[in-house]
Design a protein around this motif. Structure first.
Motif, short mmCIF file in Angstrom:
data_model
loop_
_atom_site.label_atom_id
_atom_site.label_comp_id
_atom_site.label_asym_id
_atom_site.label_seq_id
_atom_site.Cartn_x
_atom_site.Cartn_y
_atom_site.Cartn_z
N ASN C 44 -32.84 -15.18 -69.92
CA ASN C 44 -31.64 -14.45 -69.52
C ASN C 44 -31.78 -14.04 -68.07
O ASN C 44 -32.80 -13.51 -67.66
CB ASN C 44 -31.46 -13.19 -70.37
CG ASN C 44 -31.14 -13.52 -71.81
OD1 ASN C 44 -31.84 -13.14 -72.71
ND2 ASN C 44 -30.07 -14.25 -72.00
N GLY C 45 -30.75 -14.28 -67.32
CA GLY C 45 -30.78 -13.87 -65.93
C GLY C 45 -31.51 -14.83 -65.02
O GLY C 45 -31.71 -14.54 -63.84
N LYS C 48 -28.80 -19.60 -64.67
CA LYS C 48 -28.18 -20.83 -65.18
C LYS C 48 -26.66 -20.80 -65.03
O LYS C 48 -26.06 -21.70 -64.44
CB LYS C 48 -28.54 -21.01 -66.67
CG LYS C 48 -30.03 -20.99 -66.96
CD LYS C 48 -30.31 -21.14 -68.43
CE LYS C 48 -29.83 -19.99 -69.28
NZ LYS C 48 -30.54 -18.72 -69.13
N SER C 49 -26.07 -19.73 -65.56
CA SER C 49 -24.61 -19.65 -65.50
C SER C 49 -24.13 -19.62 -64.06
O SER C 49 -23.12 -20.23 -63.71
CB SER C 49 -24.12 -18.40 -66.23
OG SER C 49 -24.52 -18.45 -67.57
N THR C 50 -24.86 -18.91 -63.24
CA THR C 50 -24.47 -18.82 -61.84
C THR C 50 -24.44 -20.21 -61.19
O THR C 50 -23.49 -20.56 -60.48
CB THR C 50 -25.44 -17.90 -61.08
OG1 THR C 50 -25.51 -16.66 -61.78
CG2 THR C 50 -24.98 -17.66 -59.66
N GLN C 91 -19.81 -19.38 -70.98
CA GLN C 91 -20.64 -18.66 -71.93
C GLN C 91 -19.80 -17.70 -72.75
O GLN C 91 -19.98 -17.57 -73.96
CB GLN C 91 -21.70 -17.89 -71.14
CG GLN C 91 -22.76 -17.26 -71.99
CD GLN C 91 -23.91 -16.77 -71.11
OE1 GLN C 91 -23.85 -16.86 -69.88
NE2 GLN C 91 -24.94 -16.26 -71.73
N HIS C 206 -29.95 -21.23 -75.78
CA HIS C 206 -31.19 -20.53 -76.07
C HIS C 206 -31.76 -20.96 -77.40
O HIS C 206 -32.74 -20.41 -77.86
CB HIS C 206 -30.96 -19.01 -76.04
CG HIS C 206 -30.73 -18.49 -74.67
ND1 HIS C 206 -31.67 -18.57 -73.67
CD2 HIS C 206 -29.64 -17.90 -74.11
CE1 HIS C 206 -31.17 -18.04 -72.57
NE2 HIS C 206 -29.94 -17.64 -72.81
N1 LIG Z 1 -20.93 -11.33 -60.66
C1 LIG Z 1 -22.21 -10.93 -60.51
N2 LIG Z 1 -22.49 -9.87 -59.75
C2 LIG Z 1 -23.76 -9.44 -59.59
N3 LIG Z 1 -24.82 -10.00 -60.15
C3 LIG Z 1 -24.61 -11.07 -60.95
C4 LIG Z 1 -23.29 -11.57 -61.19
N4 LIG Z 1 -23.38 -12.63 -62.04
C5 LIG Z 1 -24.70 -12.76 -62.30
N5 LIG Z 1 -25.43 -11.83 -61.66
C6 LIG Z 1 -26.89 -11.71 -61.69
O1 LIG Z 1 -27.43 -12.94 -61.34
C7 LIG Z 1 -28.54 -13.24 -62.14
C8 LIG Z 1 -28.34 -14.58 -62.83
O2 LIG Z 1 -27.32 -14.43 -63.81
P1 LIG Z 1 -26.81 -15.62 -64.74
O3 LIG Z 1 -25.62 -15.11 -65.48
O4 LIG Z 1 -26.64 -16.83 -63.93
O5 LIG Z 1 -28.02 -15.79 -65.75
P2 LIG Z 1 -28.15 -16.82 -66.94
O6 LIG Z 1 -29.30 -17.65 -66.63
O7 LIG Z 1 -26.87 -17.47 -67.20
O8 LIG Z 1 -28.53 -15.82 -68.12
P3 LIG Z 1 -28.06 -15.82 -69.63
O9 LIG Z 1 -28.98 -16.71 -70.34
O10 LIG Z 1 -28.27 -14.40 -70.06
O11 LIG Z 1 -26.66 -16.24 -69.66
C9 LIG Z 1 -28.73 -12.09 -63.08
O12 LIG Z 1 -29.69 -11.24 -62.57
C10 LIG Z 1 -27.41 -11.41 -63.09
O13 LIG Z 1 -27.57 -10.04 -63.30
#
Ligand SMILES: Nc1ncnc2c1ncn2[C@@H]1O[C@H](COP(=O)(O)OP(=O)(O)OP(=O)(O)O)[C@@H](O)[C@H]1O
Ligand SMILES: Nc1ncnc2c1ncn2[C@@H]1O[C@H](COP(=O)(O)OP(=O)(O)OP(=O)(O)O)[C@@H](O)[C@H]1O
Ligand SMILES: [Mg+2]
Ligand SMILES: [Mg+2]
Lengths: 308, 323, 507, 335
Positions: C44-45, C48-50, C91, C206
């Motif tokens: 998590n975090g 990936k989504s970003t 997601q 996951h």
């Molecule tokens: N709009 C936003 N503003 C500020 N921080 C963000 C934003 N979107 C994501 N983050 C931060 O960027 C980081 C990456 O987030 P992301 O959502 O890409 O994780 P992820 O790998 O998709 O996790 P998960 O498996 O929980 O979905 C995290 O620390 C999150 O808190």
């Protein structure tokens, strides 16, 4: 219009006479909560009873500026729907009511203007009321006399744009021309409200602590101003004039909190309005203007002005 | 930046606006504006009424709602209680005034928390009812003239130099500040403003707190009504005037966000002061009343833009600090 | 890994993205091929989504380059990526509950009446949706409102939506987090078909078991950084997990089974909006699971028991106290906790600090006599941040700024703090990475060891089998069977979940 | 099913329920019948036309506003734009501007206000309450300043014809309103823009990841809100042959009430202009009916409040019932 009292055709196509057979007069006033208009309504009703006409008094629900005219429009149409015989109209807004008045006239119902003139005077048979300019003038003059013809003056205006307020200010300014030693130092609106006048007067007293008199466009504001003056500990030093002589103002006058006010006899206005309507309906000759006398009220005639 | 710090900066920025307004008028008309008399008059006599009503509006907004019925409740309760106060029957006067406030507050609260009607439309209708009933009750019979004893609850001085009305307002402020910032009630209130569902599912008394907000508002309206009777020496429907708008404006200028959950009664006080000082200053300057509303509007718009700029600057500064 | 140049559809290099306060992506790279399923793995975090949102134009990158379909691109909004043939299943569900299925499927690219730009042809939309849904095996009327669907059906509508246009690259960000096996099978069929049509797929999940099932290659990310890309065949899961978490996870489902104590929670013919005649019990020291297909009505039971929805008939006893009507307030007082399935909407106040969320269900502890003492609140904050290993510098941080797993820990902490002894947990690990999952399982094990009774609702079969003492299975609002640890297999559970009472009994 | 076979009142009721008629429509019909029974003149053609005529300006102001509420936002500046437009028509005309321009320029003012609102809200992400409340104050003030608070008359045949003339026996304003309302219903139901509005109201995030241009759509929505508010103002000027800076004061709240009674909640995403039309009509039927059956003015306000609350409660309770039913239906179908 038709001044002969015939039923006339009207848009609703309904006869004008109700079950008891008397003729119907609708009186449309500005509002239903101010003592001034309640008194006017009582006068109208009394006249109807005396003369054997059914008088119905209608007022807008909202007393605020915004919706007043719209609701009076609706009441005008309602009068047409009800097929009344004559409408006595006291418009919130002189100009904006004209098309509605036109519709009444088009439905062959005569219109009598009451207290406030219509924007297009050709629409009404007659006007019953008083000259607000004159009333303002006389009140101001009485005030200036009491001031000894000199000093400084503040005007507290009514709601911006209200015709009555504008007229009274005009009257006051006319009087000012005759008293060159009186100086107008400020003029601000307090929306005919006691509460607002209290704040505005308080604020103005900061700028002009030595002002000699307030000319207020109605009693409500005079009473608010009186409280401000009282709070500043200057009751008696600063003169205050109101308009309308409502009950509260009369009490305040007796207490010496305000200096003078003027009486336009709303009861008589309502009464005369219906009388004029009846004249119109019965085909009697009507004048263009029935003037209701105004009277300046001060401590000398405060107990007796209504009887004279 | 922590929340606390951000809130402090927001508050500070509103203070600055107030300062700018005051300094502006002070420069333009120092002799009238800057007098002790004038300042105390605005702060101690004029603002309290706006502040009291705006407190209610703020509570409703913080909880995620809005309350536009307060000014009408105030009119009705002051009407119904006026003659008791005039006759010197203070007990009945208080009972009636607060009874009406409580009644309408409860009604609002039940509509919003139990029946789940949107706060705007619930309070909008209640506004109609309260004002309508006030028209019915009043019927042109104004009540005028109260005893000096009664009027001293506004004009008198329990503490030298501070009129009672200011004292009452300060007490209300202190109570509300304590309630919202230091108690369970307050915590639930803010939580509600952010997320109603989560608040409810945490086992907090969410319905009770919403009910509490609107009841508080009813009582505040009643209190303001009584104070108005004393200040104006009369019961008068026109006192409703622009109070609803003023209290929304106070909350907004003070920096309470409409989405709920942020701001405090301190913001409200500052917002009200800004508005009242603008009015006062413009009266003093002799500017036409017509301009006042426009100026208040400009200040509102200015406030948000200015805050944005400030926040951006802070963020930049903070960002540099991090690197 | 060598990649044939002409087969590459997407190549990203040196992607960096900064959010205020966090560096979400730090020089990340990713290469995708046509007709392949590329799995993206990370905690998590991890970012990936970003990264995916940068491809689809939701976010713009700070640094780096993206080649797509043979040329360098820089999408600044979703429209551009859509037009380039990129489609993303996010997601979170991205549907409009108040609009029909057809309107949702064609949201943003509605078919127009011929010759009239801007005027929508709803008939065609319905017809096309119906065809599309038929093709993907979803049997629903396109005219019904989405709010009437179950979560699983909504998720399937999302898939249909993503495939309702010409696509070259489909991004699926945890599409299976709220699906059960049946729908997952259906989804994977669709994926296979897409592969055959030479569409590239980026897949995030996951659920580790899915990697082997559909993945061709895997890219692992950690803390916003690129770790490695490998072929699925070359790797075993444990290695992948340790690449992803940075440590080894041994024994994911760690349970210390003990003899359960007395019954603490028992329902008697409990009926509500979407369930009836439910008779279940939970004993001290037990994790009891409620299993079943999504939409079986498990969440409704939890909500009715907790007092968020009405109990229509029947009652339950909790610690000997019989309860027929309750509210959340009373339930908390009765020493019950409820961890809801939607933590963002129902579990947390995202705009408030961690510590304030932690004490949200036990306010009387920090508000002595109704008045705030700041000391205890800070202590509680510190305690849980340390105890649950919540990844945050301090307890003042807003919960909304935490990653999913850490948010979930805050909710758990919230209920632990109430001192409740009976906890209902609804989908406790939905959308949570393996590392956090294993920590949560450890935590649950510890809790039952301390005498807690836990009722768990979960759609993830592995976890149901892995950590529960007993399983009740539900179908269509009724309990269809109970499975004990001795004969706890996927088949046993599924038989009750799919077949219902009769069939299970008959067999 | 048995019920409908039983026939009679119960069957009729059940049948009506199946038709799923919104509460607001039933409210309208009930009021109509009640007032008609109390005073048959209420149903006279003249009165009905006047009710429609009176509804025109409120509905006009609410048309664009509904879109704003549909996207989950508020436009507090509607009332001020109404006033500003009414005043501008008159001031422009009296300053010698040709009548066509005097009627059109105020609409541009409305659009401009809307665009500024939209830009500040959607582009710069300012809170929509604050922005529109600020604009409200600014333009309420400017309207007052423009005529120094006075009502100013306008004497022009075209203006009067628009406001008080008739085509085929029906007022021009009614024609205009009906046509524009129909157009807006069509736009909302059939066009891409209408779809986008619902998407935005459902969720901005969903809209934006679905490739909808949130900023542009929001700006257009606010511009339309401004435009229709200005249209309402222009119509008022035509109907009253005058412009007054206070005419719009009550329009914001009244329009909001019409919209919410009409079934568009503040969260947005559902409801629509159809409901608003009925909501506006209901407010005017109430006003006309209460007065015509002889309820004193002092009572009318309180009664209006009661009726609104009652209607909303019925709606909420109904909704709730439907929700439970839907839940059960799902469960029964599945089971
Ligand atoms: N709009 C936003 N503003 C500020 N921080 C963000 C934003 N979107 C994501 N983050 C931060 O960027 C980081 C990456 O987030 P992301 O959502 O890409 O994780 P992820 O790998 O998709 O996790 P998960 O498996 O929980 O979905 C995290 O620390 C999150 O808190
Ligand atoms: N078939 C359905 N029709 C309508 N609403 C549904 C349906 N299935 C689920 N829902 C709603 O969606 C929400 C989430 O449902 P979810 O898919 O988790 O199923 P559930 O009924 O809660 O059962 P479970 O927890 O067993 O999955 C619930 O609040 C439920 O009311
Ligand atoms: Mg993610
Ligand atoms: Mg569930």
């Amino acid at each position: 219009g038709c001044g002969n009292g015939s039923d006339g055709g009207n848009a609703a196509g309904d006869g004008g006479e109700n079950a008891e057979g008397g003729k119907n007069i609708t009186v449309i006033l500005k509002n239903s909560t101010a003592p001034f208009f309640i008194s006017m309504a009582e006068g109208a009703q009394a006249a109807g009873e005396e003369l054997g006409y059914n008088v119905e008094v209608k007022t807008p629900v909202d007393t605020a500026e915004g919706s007043g005219n719209e609701q009076q429009n609706q009441l005008c149409d309602e009068a047409i729907v009800n097929g009344v015989d004559c409408v006595v109209l006291c418009p919130v807004d002189t100009e904006a009511i004209v098309p509605a008045a036109q519709r009444i006239v088009d439905a062959d119902i005569p219109v009598v203007a009451l207290n406030t003139r219509l924007g297009d005077e050709s629409l009404c048979e007659t006007f019953v009321g008083l000259e607000n300019v004159q009333q303002g003038y006389e009140t101001a003059k009485a005030l200036f006399e009491k001031m000894g013809g000199k000093g400084t003056l503040i005007i507290i205006e009514g709601s911006t744009g209200a015709q009555t307020s504008l007229d009274r200010i005009e009257g006051c300014k006319k009087a000012l021309e005759e008293y060159p030693d009186i100086e107008l130092v400020a003029s601000q609106s307090a929306n005919y409200s006691r509460a607002e006048a209290l704040n505005v007067a308080q604020n103005l007293l900061q700028s002009y602590p030595d002002v000699d008199a307030f000319f207020c466009c109605n009693d409500e504001m005079a009473l608010g101003t009186a409280e401000a003056v009282d709070a500043a500990g200057k009751t008696g030093e600063i003169m205050i004039s109101g308009q309308d002589a409502n009950d509260d103002a009369v009490s305040a006058l007796k207490e010496g909190k305000i200096t003078l006010t003027s009486w336009g006899d709303p009861y008589m206005q309502g009464y005369e309005g219906v009388v004029a309507a009846v004249d119109v309906l019965e085909g009697n000759e009507v004048k263009e203007f029935y003037e209701v006398s105004t009277k300046v009220v001060d401590e000398t005639n405060v107990d007796s002005f209504k009887d004279e | 930046m922590s929340v606390k710090k951000k809130n402090q900066i927001d508050l500070l920025s509103r203070f600055l606006i107030l300062a700018v307004v005051c300094v502006g008028f002070a420069l333009l008309r120092p002799e009238a504006f800057l007098s002790v008399d004038n300042i105390t008059q605005v702060v101690f006599q004029q603002t309290p009424f706006t502040i009291l009503m705006a407190f209610g509006m703020s509570l409703a907004i913080i909880s995620g709602g809005i309350d536009i019925s307060m000014s009408s409740t105030m009119v009705l309760s002051s009407y119904l209680s006026a003659s008791y106060f005039q006759q010197g029957n203070y007990f009945m006067g208080l009972v009636v005034a607060f009874g009406v406030g409580l009644g309408f507050g409860l009604f609002n609260g039940v509509l919003i928390s139990k029946v789940k009607i949107e706060p705007f439309i619930a309070t909008f209708s209640v506004d109609f009812m309260a004002l309508g009933l006030a028209y019915v009750v009043c019927n042109g019979e104004y009540v005028y003239g109260f005893s000096d004893g009664f009027r001293s609850i506004v004009n008198g001085y329990l503490i030298p130099g501070i009129p009672n009305v200011a004292l009452v307002t300060f007490l209300v402020f202190a109570v509300l500040y304590f309630l919202t910032r230091r108690t369970i009630y307050g915590r639930t209130l803010y939580s509600l403003g952010h997320n109603k569902k989560a608040t409810k599912l945490s086992g907090m008394h969410s319905d009770g707190v919403i009910l509490g907000v609107y009841v508080t508002n009813g009582l505040l309206a009643a209190l303001t009504g009584i104070l108005y009777l004393a200040r104006l020496n009369a019961a008068d429907p026109s006192i409703r005037g622009t109070l609803t708008n003023d209290s929304i404006a106070s909350a907004l200028i003070g920096g309470i966000a409409f989405c709920g959950g942020t701001g405090s009664v301190v913001n409200t006080v500052i917002g009200s002061m800004i508005i009242m000082f603008i009015r006062n200053g413009m009266n003093i300057m002799g500017v036409s009343t017509n301009w006042q509303q426009a100026v208040v509007g400009f200040v509102i718009l200015f406030a948000i833009v200015y805050e944005r700029v400030l926040n951006n600057l802070m963020a930049k500064y903070a960002g540099k600090g991090n690197k | 890994m060598d990649v044939k140049q002409d087969n590459v559809i997407l190549r990203m290099t040196g992607i960096t993205k900064c959010f205020p306060g966090t560096l979400a992506l730090d020089k990340v790279q990713l290469t995708c091929e046509k007709g392949k399923v590329h799995i993206l793995l990370g905690e998590n975090g991890a970012g990936k989504s970003t990264l995916m949102k940068i491809i689809s134009g939701v976010y713009t990158r700070d640094e780096g380059t993206v080649w797509y379909d043979g040329q360098e691109v820089n999408f600044t909004n979703v429209r551009q990526s859509m037009e380039a043939g990129i489609s993303m299943i996010h997601q979170e569900l991205n549907l409009l509950p108040e609009r029909t299925i057809a309107q949702n499927i064609y949201l943003g690219h509605e078919p127009m009446v011929k010759g009239l730009k801007g005027v929508i042809d709803y008939k065609k939309m319905v017809k096309d949706s119906r065809e599309l849904m038929d093709r993907l095996g979803l049997d629903l009327d396109p005219n019904i409102l989405v709010k009437k669907l179950s979560i699983a059906q909504m998720q399937m509508v999302e898939v249909v939506k993503a495939l309702s246009k010409e696509v070259k690259l489909v991004i699926m960000d945890e599409p299976t987090s709220s699906l059960t096996d049946r729908e997952i099978d259906k989804l994977f069929e669709i994926v296979e078909k897409l592969k055959r049509d030479n569409v590239a797929i980026i897949y995030i999940s996951h659920r580790m078991d899915e990697i082997k099932r559909i993945g061709d290659c895997v890219t692992v990310m950690r803390d916003g950084q690129y770790i490695d890309t490998v072929d699925v065949e070359d790797m075993d899961l444990d290695t992948l997990i340790s690449m992803m978490v940075g440590r080894k996870i041994e024994n994911m489902y760690e349970r210390h089974y003990r003899e359960p104590g007395k019954v603490i929670f028992e329902t008697k013919d409990l009926s509500g909006w979407r369930f009836r005649n439910v008779n279940i019990n939970v004993r001290e020291g037990e994790i009891v699971s409620l299993s079943g297909l999504i939409g079986a009505g498990r969440t409704e039971i939890a909500k009715a028991v907790f007092g968020d929805e009405p109990i229509e008939h029947g009652s339950y006893t909790l610690y000997g106290k019989q309860i027929t009507r309750t509210t959340p307030v009373k339930s908390v007082r009765n020493s019950m906790g409820y961890l809801s399935e939607d933590r963002k909407a129902e579990g947390l106040v995202l705009q408030m600090p961690i510590k304030e969320n932690l004490v949200a269900a036990s306010l009387t502890k920090v508000f002595k006599g109704g008045v705030l003492r700041s000391g205890p609140e800070d202590e509680i904050g510190k305690k849980y941040v340390a105890e649950l290993r919540i990844a945050t510098p301090n307890a003042e941080k807003l919960v909304g700024e935490l990653s999913g797993g850490n948010q979930q820990k805050v909710v758990i902490g919230k209920w632990l703090e109430t001192g409740c002894k009976f906890l209902i947990i609804d989908e406790p690990t939905r959308g949570i990475d393996v590392g956090a999952k294993s920590e949560i399982y450890k935590l649950l094990d510890r809790l039952v060891g301390e005498g807690y009774g836990i009722l768990m609702i979960s759609s993830e079969m592995n976890e149901v089998i892995g950590i529960s003492d007993r399983v009740y299975v539900m179908k269509d609002g009724e309990i269809t069977g109970e499975v004990t640890r001795e004969n706890m297999t996927q088949e046993a559970i599924m038989r009750f979940a799919v077949g219902g009472k009769e069939r299970a009994v008959n067999e | 099913m048995n019920k409908s076979q039983k026939g009679g009142a119960a069957g009729l009721l059940a049948g009506l329920r199946k038709l799923n008629i919104p509460g607001i429509l039933i409210g309208n019909i009930v009021l109509f019948v009640l007032f008609g029974l109390a005073n048959e003149r209420f149903l006279s053609s003249y009165n009905i036309m006047m009710i429609f005529r009176n509804t025109c300006t409120l509905l006009m102001a609410a048309l664009g506003f509904t879109l704003v509420i549909l996207i989950g936002k508020i436009d507090m500046s509607v009332g001020s734009v109404v006033s500003m437009a009414a005043v501008s028509v008159v001031v422009l005309y009296n300053a010698g501007v040709p009548v066509a321009l005097a009627l059109l320029l105020p609409l541009l003012i409305g659009i401009a206000v809307g665009v500024i609102n939209g830009l500040l809200i959607a582009k710069c992400n300012f809170d929509f309450w604050v922005v529109t409340f600020g604009m409200m104050s600014v333009f309420a003030g400017l309207a007052l300043v423009t005529t120094d608070g006075n009502t100013v008359a306008i004497k022009n045949d075209i203006v009067n014809w628009i406001g008080n003339g008739k085509i085929a026996g029906i007022y021009v304003v009614i024609w205009i309103t009906v046509i524009l309302a129909a157009l807006m219903v069509w736009i909302q139901k059939k066009t891409k823009f209408g779809y986008d509005v619902f998407a935005l109201g459902g969720s901005q995030a969903v809209a934006s990841v679905s490739g909808i241009n949130v900023v542009k759509t929001s700006i257009i929505v606010y511009a339309l809100s401004g435009l229709f508010a200005a249209l309402a103002g222009v119509l008022i000027a035509c109907m009253t042959n005058s412009g007054s800076p206070a005419v719009g004061v009550d329009y914001t709240f009244n329009a909001m009430a019409a919209i919410v009674i009409g079934g568009t909640p503040f969260i947005g995403g559902k409801g629509g202009i159809g409901g608003t039309i009925l909501g506006a009509l209901l407010m005017k039927i109430l006003a006309s009916g209460l007065s015509l059956v002889g309820i004193p003015a002092t009572w009318q306000k309180a009664i209006t409040g009661f009726v609104i609350v009652a209607l909303i409660i019925i709606d909420v309770v109904n909704d709730h019932r439907k929700n439970i039913k839907a839940q059960r239906r799902v469960y029964n179908n599945v089971g």
